[in-house]
Design a protein around this motif. Sequence first.
Motif, short mmCIF file in Angstrom:
data_model
loop_
_atom_site.label_atom_id
_atom_site.label_comp_id
_atom_site.label_asym_id
_atom_site.label_seq_id
_atom_site.Cartn_x
_atom_site.Cartn_y
_atom_site.Cartn_z
N THR A 185 -71.64 75.72 28.22
CA THR A 185 -70.45 75.12 29.19
C THR A 185 -70.10 75.42 30.35
N GLU A 186 -70.30 76.36 30.62
CA GLU A 186 -70.30 78.14 32.15
C GLU A 186 -71.41 77.49 33.10
N VAL A 187 -72.68 77.60 32.16
CA VAL A 187 -74.21 78.20 33.44
C VAL A 187 -74.34 76.72 33.64
N VAL A 188 -74.95 76.46 32.12
CA VAL A 188 -75.83 75.06 32.46
C VAL A 188 -74.96 73.51 32.61
N GLN A 189 -73.92 74.17 31.51
CA GLN A 189 -73.10 73.11 31.74
C GLN A 189 -73.28 71.58 30.74
N TYR A 190 -73.49 71.66 29.57
CA TYR A 190 -74.12 70.65 29.18
C TYR A 190 -72.47 69.56 28.87
N PHE A 191 -71.01 70.86 28.64
CA PHE A 191 -70.25 69.81 27.86
C PHE A 191 -69.33 70.58 29.14
N ARG A 192 -68.01 69.68 29.15
CA ARG A 192 -66.72 70.58 28.77
C ARG A 192 -65.87 71.09 28.34
N TYR A 193 -65.46 71.87 28.75
CA TYR A 193 -64.69 72.63 27.77
C TYR A 193 -63.29 73.34 28.52
N TYR B 245 -86.35 80.83 29.34
CA TYR B 245 -85.85 79.21 28.84
C TYR B 245 -84.40 80.07 29.92
N ARG B 246 -84.56 79.53 31.18
CA ARG B 246 -83.17 80.16 32.22
C ARG B 246 -83.01 78.69 33.23
N THR B 247 -83.65 76.77 33.07
CA THR B 247 -82.50 76.54 33.13
C THR B 247 -81.72 75.08 32.42
N GLY B 248 -81.13 74.22 32.92
CA GLY B 248 -80.18 73.24 32.12
C GLY B 248 -81.86 72.21 31.19
N ASP B 249 -82.69 72.01 32.06
CA ASP B 249 -83.40 71.34 31.77
C ASP B 249 -84.04 72.16 31.05
N ASP B 250 -84.85 73.39 30.97
CA ASP B 250 -85.64 74.02 29.69
C ASP B 250 -84.65 74.14 28.89
N PHE B 251 -83.34 74.06 28.67
CA PHE B 251 -83.22 74.48 26.80
C PHE B 251 -82.45 72.56 27.00
N MET B 252 -82.36 71.45 27.56
CA MET B 252 -82.78 69.89 27.10
C MET B 252 -84.15 69.80 26.35
#
Length: 494
Positions: free
Chosen positions: A312-320, A281-288
């Motif tokens: 929140t800071e690397v794959v940036q699914y959310f804003r915090y 798991y490396r990219t945001g798409d992998d985790f999603m």
Amino acid sequence: MKSNLPQREQNSKFKIDDLFERIEKLIPKVKFTYFNRTSSGRNSKLFIANPKQQYCLGEDLVVQLDMYDYVGNKKTHGGDFLRPRLFSPELGAAVSGRIEDFNNGSYHIHFPLYWEGNCKVSILLFYPSEGVAALWRSRHSSLGVIGFFGKYEKFGKEAITPCGFKLEEKEGKEICEYIDPVYEEAFYCYKAPDFTCESLNEMKCFDPSASYLTPGEREMFQSSNIAVEIPQALPPIVVSGCNSSNFAPKPKCQMGMGSPFPSGYFYKNIWNPLYCNMTLYRTGDDFMRCLQGKNLFLIGDSTLRQFMMFFTEVVQYFRYHLSGWAGWALSLEALNIGKDLYVSYKRHGFPLEHDTFYYFKEDMYTSRQIDQRAGGKNTIFVITMGQHFRQFPLKLFIKRALNIRRAVENLYLRSPDTKVIIKSENTRELYAPVERQGDFHGYTQYLVLREVFKDLNVGFVDAWDMTVASATASVHPPGITFESILSLTFSFAC
């Protein structure tokens, strides 16, 4: 004599005492006399116990370690706290060694050979056996080497009083008991005058500079005497494929798989579990692809807060609105409506080593947090504990671990398709104060977690083994180590 304890409490005490005694049997029964009589990393000797013309993939390299003291005498007992690893920097490869203690000052370190090419041996003497015995005694000489203050608040007024796992009864001082009636977890605070026990709102820790080591024992834990590299003059170690076939195919990582030790190795800077195929798991798409439509509950300490920072800071699914470690003690929740993804991070409850006041009313023990959730096929729990327990007697940690197991068992009864992943604690900084945060305390807790959850249908992320193999010395593992912890966690989850 017949016990007056309820049957469930009797059973719990038996389990706690039994596991504690098994760990205690591993502790060397030695006493500190003089510093020069303790194990010296610099004077000790290494040689290959099974020298070969050719080292083949799939075999073990066995290194013998003979321990000597500072005046050159061979040690006659074992119990030193060692950290062995075999590694190849050019290949991005590393594996932990398995220690065989002959209890006479000699050890065999077994290194499995999992890659072809050059290998180097590193064995660190973290603490001598005399230091291990002293740390064990120190840990169980009190109910903790840090203290707590609780803040009572009512109608704009506040008062601060000491808190802890146990308080001395004092004349004129009333004690408030904060106990979980189901799991019998408890702590106590001196009641502030004119306040009710229910008005306790905030908590912080403080360092009372308590030590249960003698001045002579403290010399063993000076920075120059911790994690000393054993000198060596080993011949080159080059591993060949020989006639061995490739390793047998492994299944995908799944819940309930047993985790051996070593549990895996790094190769090309990627963790390879011995018993299953880990998904990267490396990219945001992998985790999603894994987490879309899921509810993810992270319960533990800041090493799981690190997961939330990644989202929140690397794959940036959310804003915090906070970044980095700001507000790390806060409970956090994040929602991605478009991806139907919910993530929460909550602390594991008292004790928490945090030196400024934080609102703790929302804190619940991990077992209680599990009890609150229905579970189901779209629910994932990731749980860790350890770093904040190193300052207290081991039985407190054992009790907490057994309570979490009990809550997970109940969760599986109502929702057997829920995913639960247990992340072991990891190594931390070499300069961490040994009585409060030293890695020997973490190692005994790691052994407890392995034992408590070994036959339960959970995923076990061996972060201890990963951080030893990669020589990580950070409470929040960086880089390839953290990436591998994430990948193995979500390999189990999905």
